[in-house]
Write a protein that holds these residues in place. Structure first.
Motif: not given
Length: 352
Positions: A250-252, A275-280
């Motif tokens: 989800x972010x760099x 396309x989906x995102x994995x956040x952290x």
């Protein structure tokens, strides 16, 4: 007991919990006799897996933990990111001092990925920059996109296009600034043309993807994601068009693929690719969140790329993971039981 029985026992253990953890547990509890009685061993492992699993999802959460050798590697990554961003040595020193504090205050029983995330958030905070690897990621994608037609021809002209595409996808895993400061994708492609996979569960993968409609694909790095696109295209041509659920960060974080990276790699605008995102964040990682793991458990096949995903998910049970990676790190290689540099396609878990 025969060698075949020993192999079966080890495979059962590896598919339920970490082999390292399993052996340590046997030693500490003096349950050596289980190795001479396969039914008793199977029953013991089954009871242990129930104790370790989430009561709602049944997913086991025991994952690879850090080793002392990981600590200097975190600092190498931090210094590398600082040098990519500034030539000011005082600022680089400030980054290292802040990262030393962050590491010392971290839980050293966490996974390498969890502490690595905290380190890189610290780097970005000190430097006041959102993405130290932005230019490196753009360049990595461009390098592989320039080879795309050549790679397509290499795959198409091969007697086994899927095998070639798998090898290319694993070769792409060398493009990892978290593990290496320098790499040469051209040399790696040549080396992997004929090198045997040290662990090769490709036949199981082929069998599983033949009869499924939707496949989850956890990406790793920029540049590498272009090889992932090639593998997905080759599978579609060979086994019929699939629906791909592709996950990016989800972010760099280091040079991991993000939404922008995926679009640059050519994955955007495809009707069969979501396309989906994995956040952290500094203190959380959705890859180990029960809700995300429950979602992954709904897929018949989950392809997972790279060391970071292996570190976070290697011992999650009841999800049909296929890990495609190169063992670039001695700690990861030791955890798997292979040599540094080996190429791997591992079916880690089996759905009930």
């Amino acid at each position: 007991m025969s060698a075949n029985h020993s192999f079966v026992i080890l495979e059962i253990a590896k598919n339920l919990i970490s082999l390292r953890f399993f052996v340590t547990l046997l030693i500490r509890t003096r349950l050596y006799g289980l190795f001479t009685n396969l039914p008793k061993l199977a029953a013991f492992i089954n009871r242990l897996s129930v104790l370790l699993s989430d009561k709602k999802t049944g997913v086991i959460y025991y994952n690879m933990k850090i080793h002392l050798d990981c600590i200097p590697c975190f600092l190498r990554q931090a210094l590398q990111a600082a040098r990519f961003s500034t030539d000011n040595e005082k600022k680089q020193e400030e980054v290292l001092r802040a990262c030393l504090t962050a590491i010392s205050e971290s839980n050293w029983h966490a996974t390498p990925s969890e502490i690595g995330i905290r380190v890189h958030f610290t780097v970005m905070d000190v430097l006041n920059i959102k993405d130290p690897y932005r230019e490196k990621k753009i360049k990595s994608n461009a390098i592989v996109l320039d080879m795309y037609e050549y790679l397509q021809k290499e795959i198409g002209n091969n007697n086994d296009p899927v095998d070639k595409a798998i090898r290319f996808a694993i070769a792409g895993n060398i493009m990892d600034y978290g593990a290496k400061s320098e790499f040469n994708i051209h040399d790696t492609l040549q080396r992997l043309k004929h090198e045997k996979l040290k662990i090769d569960h490709s036949m199981e993968l082929r069998h599983d993807i033949k009869n499924v409609d939707t496949i989850a694909y956890l990406t790793d790095n920029a540049g590498e994601i272009v090889f992932d696109r090639l593998l997905m295209e080759t599978i579609d041509k060979t086994y019929g068009k699939k629906k791909w659920h592709v996950f990016v960060k989800a972010k760099p974080i280091i040079n991991d693929a993000t939404l922008d990276t995926a679009k640059q790699a050519g994955l955007g605008g495809n009707e069969n690719i979501i396309i989906d995102v994995i956040d952290f964040g500094r203190d959380y990682d959705d890859r180990t969140d029960p809700a995300f793991l429950e979602k992954l458990a709904t897929y018949d096949v989950v392809i997972s790329k790279g060391q970071g995903n292996y570190e976070a998910l290697s011992d999650v049970s009841r999800i049909n993971f296929y890990f495609l990676l190169m063992a670039k790190c001695p700690v990861v290689a030791r955890d798997i039981g292979v040599d540094t540099g080996d190429i791997l396609l591992i079916r880690q878990s089996r759905k009930d």
